[in-house]
Structure formats: C-alpha cells, structure tokens
Design a protein around this motif. Structure first.
Motif, mmCIF file in Angstrom:
data_model
loop_
_atom_site.group_PDB
_atom_site.id
_atom_site.type_symbol
_atom_site.label_atom_id
_atom_site.label_comp_id
_atom_site.label_asym_id
_atom_site.label_seq_id
_atom_site.Cartn_x
_atom_site.Cartn_y
_atom_site.Cartn_z
ATOM 1 N N TYR A 38 -6.471 -8.560 -18.953
ATOM 2 C CA TYR A 38 -5.300 -8.379 -18.098
ATOM 3 C C TYR A 38 -4.351 -9.548 -18.317
ATOM 4 O O TYR A 38 -4.701 -10.689 -18.049
ATOM 5 C CB TYR A 38 -5.723 -8.343 -16.627
ATOM 6 C CG TYR A 38 -6.535 -7.127 -16.283
ATOM 7 C CD1 TYR A 38 -5.928 -6.002 -15.751
ATOM 8 C CD2 TYR A 38 -7.908 -7.097 -16.496
ATOM 9 C CE1 TYR A 38 -6.669 -4.869 -15.420
ATOM 10 C CE2 TYR A 38 -8.658 -5.976 -16.180
ATOM 11 C CZ TYR A 38 -8.037 -4.865 -15.641
ATOM 12 O OH TYR A 38 -8.766 -3.753 -15.331
ATOM 13 N N ASN A 40 -0.026 -10.958 -18.259
ATOM 14 C CA ASN A 40 1.306 -10.743 -17.711
ATOM 15 C C ASN A 40 2.165 -10.048 -18.762
ATOM 16 O O ASN A 40 2.305 -10.547 -19.884
ATOM 17 C CB ASN A 40 1.924 -12.080 -17.292
ATOM 18 C CG ASN A 40 3.235 -11.911 -16.586
ATOM 19 O OD1 ASN A 40 4.226 -11.495 -17.179
ATOM 20 N ND2 ASN A 40 3.243 -12.237 -15.310
ATOM 21 N N GLN A 66 0.398 -0.209 -18.928
ATOM 22 C CA GLN A 66 1.262 -1.006 -18.061
ATOM 23 C C GLN A 66 0.930 -0.658 -16.613
ATOM 24 O O GLN A 66 0.976 0.503 -16.235
ATOM 25 C CB GLN A 66 2.735 -0.705 -18.342
ATOM 26 C CG GLN A 66 3.708 -1.457 -17.474
ATOM 27 C CD GLN A 66 3.675 -2.954 -17.722
ATOM 28 O OE1 GLN A 66 3.666 -3.407 -18.856
ATOM 29 N NE2 GLN A 66 3.657 -3.726 -16.654
ATOM 30 N N ASP A 67 0.572 -1.646 -15.824
ATOM 31 C CA ASP A 67 0.327 -1.439 -14.406
ATOM 32 C C ASP A 67 1.689 -1.326 -13.722
ATOM 33 O O ASP A 67 2.501 -2.243 -13.800
ATOM 34 C CB ASP A 67 -0.473 -2.609 -13.823
ATOM 35 C CG ASP A 67 -0.952 -2.335 -12.418
ATOM 36 O OD1 ASP A 67 -0.179 -1.767 -11.618
ATOM 37 O OD2 ASP A 67 -2.097 -2.696 -12.103
ATOM 38 N N LYS A 68 1.934 -0.213 -13.062
ATOM 39 C CA LYS A 68 3.242 0.044 -12.472
ATOM 40 C C LYS A 68 3.508 -0.813 -11.232
ATOM 41 O O LYS A 68 4.641 -1.027 -10.854
ATOM 42 C CB LYS A 68 3.374 1.523 -12.141
ATOM 43 C CG LYS A 68 3.445 2.402 -13.368
ATOM 44 C CD LYS A 68 3.457 3.874 -12.990
ATOM 45 C CE LYS A 68 3.607 4.804 -14.168
ATOM 46 N NZ LYS A 68 2.773 4.625 -15.274
ATOM 47 N N ARG A 69 2.454 -1.296 -10.598
ATOM 48 C CA ARG A 69 2.623 -2.086 -9.371
ATOM 49 C C ARG A 69 2.882 -3.557 -9.648
ATOM 50 O O ARG A 69 3.507 -4.242 -8.859
ATOM 51 C CB ARG A 69 1.381 -1.972 -8.482
ATOM 52 C CG ARG A 69 1.097 -0.545 -8.040
ATOM 53 C CD ARG A 69 -0.249 -0.467 -7.391
ATOM 54 N NE ARG A 69 -1.252 -0.755 -8.438
ATOM 55 C CZ ARG A 69 -2.499 -1.053 -8.200
ATOM 56 N NH1 ARG A 69 -2.931 -1.135 -6.984
ATOM 57 N NH2 ARG A 69 -3.342 -1.287 -9.187
ATOM 58 N N TYR A 70 2.377 -4.058 -10.740
ATOM 59 C CA TYR A 70 2.472 -5.485 -11.044
ATOM 60 C C TYR A 70 3.007 -5.668 -12.458
ATOM 61 O O TYR A 70 3.058 -4.736 -13.246
ATOM 62 C CB TYR A 70 1.085 -6.149 -10.950
ATOM 63 C CG TYR A 70 0.394 -5.906 -9.642
ATOM 64 C CD1 TYR A 70 0.754 -6.601 -8.501
ATOM 65 C CD2 TYR A 70 -0.629 -4.967 -9.542
ATOM 66 C CE1 TYR A 70 0.115 -6.369 -7.288
ATOM 67 C CE2 TYR A 70 -1.272 -4.729 -8.335
ATOM 68 C CZ TYR A 70 -0.893 -5.435 -7.210
ATOM 69 O OH TYR A 70 -1.514 -5.203 -6.022
ATOM 70 N N LYS A 71 3.354 -6.882 -12.781
ATOM 71 C CA LYS A 71 3.792 -7.216 -14.145
ATOM 72 C C LYS A 71 2.558 -7.494 -14.980
ATOM 73 O O LYS A 71 2.361 -8.607 -15.465
ATOM 74 C CB LYS A 71 4.715 -8.427 -14.114
ATOM 75 C CG LYS A 71 5.990 -8.199 -13.349
ATOM 76 C CD LYS A 71 6.775 -9.471 -13.250
ATOM 77 C CE LYS A 71 7.973 -9.252 -12.355
ATOM 78 N NZ LYS A 71 8.663 -10.495 -12.065
ATOM 79 N N CYS A 72 1.740 -6.481 -15.143
ATOM 80 C CA CYS A 72 0.450 -6.671 -15.800
ATOM 81 C C CYS A 72 0.254 -5.634 -16.900
ATOM 82 O O CYS A 72 0.481 -4.441 -16.704
ATOM 83 C CB CYS A 72 -0.658 -6.547 -14.753
ATOM 84 S SG CYS A 72 -2.310 -6.680 -15.441
#
Length: 177
Positions: A38, A40, A66-72
């Motif tokens: 994981y 950024n 791409q995690d839609k909730r975080y910049k991850c």
C-alpha cells in the motif's frame, strides 16, 4: 516466479518495503495467496514504478488498484511462492551487505522521511526491527539512533523513530526518497 532475476540489493528492498507497507493474505477457502503493498498514489509514484518493475522482472503479474477513499495505490500479487518467500522472518545478521542496504532502502521508502538538513527518519511500531537495522548501520559506521515517540490520542501501540545520518545517501542504496 524467477527470484534469481533480481540482485541481492533488490531482494532486500522488497523485504524492507514489505516490512513497512506490505500485507499478506492466505484465504483457506479459495486458496488464494496474496501479497499486497500500500503506497501513496500521489507522493510515491516513483516507488510504485520501481516496485512494479521488480515484480515484473521476477515474472509476477502485479495488479494495481486505486483506493477511491484515500490517496492509496494497492499493488497486489497472487503467488503462493512469493508469499512463502516474503513471509520469512529474515535476519539481517545472516545477510550480506547488499541485501541489508536494499532492506534499509525499502524501509526508508515505506516508513521513512528524508530531510536534507536533519537526516532520515523511519517510524515503526516494531522496535526489534529498528534495532536490527541499527546494528547493520553501525557495522557500516553510519550513525543511527532509536527513540520512543510520544503517543497521540490515535495511537494504540507504542511507536519508535530511528534517525539515520544523511551519510546513508552516500552509500550505493536503492532508496528513491
């Protein structure tokens, strides 16, 4: 998977990056073996590119999400063999200089912060991991120190900070930061 397609330093880098930002999953029902990293998605684009390049060189097929909730950005690999290798509790004492330099580089890229004036800091909850890293750095005559961080209201575990001298940047390391 062809583990021999990368150098000892690159192998160490994968282990160090996994220690900081890695996660492993074994699902008994579906028999899926997964290793995930994981990172950024904005700050770590160079690290993501380098990680994907290493995984491709050892003939693994990384999936990026791409995690839609975080910049991850999540980099996932399905491989029983890779999970078996990366899951080993490695001893830096038994590894060579190149592996250890790679390991510290991966740890810096996952858990570290680099300040050109103040040096390099690595934050982690695993004090033993930082102690092992310090022993290796001491053997290379690179100054480092470990201190306990003060807890914030969010912290559930004790965490520690290892400071590493800027002289680490003068070694042939793989850190992208």
């Amino acid at each position: 998977m062809d583990w021999n397609n990368i150098s000892e330093k690159e192998k160490g880098y994968l282990f160090g990056l996994f220690e900081g930002d890695g996660y492993k999953i074994y699902d008994k029902n579906s028999r899926h073996y997964q290793v995930e990293f994981y990172l950024n998605s904005e700050r770590d684009t160079d690290i993501i590119r380098f990680l994907v390049k290493l995984l491709n060189r050892i003939k693994l097929k990384p999936n990026l999400y791409q995690d839609k909730r975080y910049k991850c950005k999540r980099i996932r690999v399905y491989s029983k063999e890779f999970l078996g290798i990366i899951d080993k509790n490695i001893s830096l004492k038994s590894k060579g200089k190149d592996f250890c330099l790679g390991f510290i580089s991966g740890l810096i890229d996952s858990e570290g912060h680099v300040d050109k004036k103040r040096g390099i800091s690595v934050n982690n909850t695993n004090k033993q991991l930082l102690k092992k890293s310090k022993i290796f750095l001491d053997s290379m005559e690179i100054y480092s120190s470990i201190s306990k961080r003060s807890k914030s209201f969010k912290d559930k575990k004790d965490s520690y900070r290892m400071y590493i001298s800027v002289s680490f940047k003068n070694t042939p390391n793989l850190s992208i930061k």
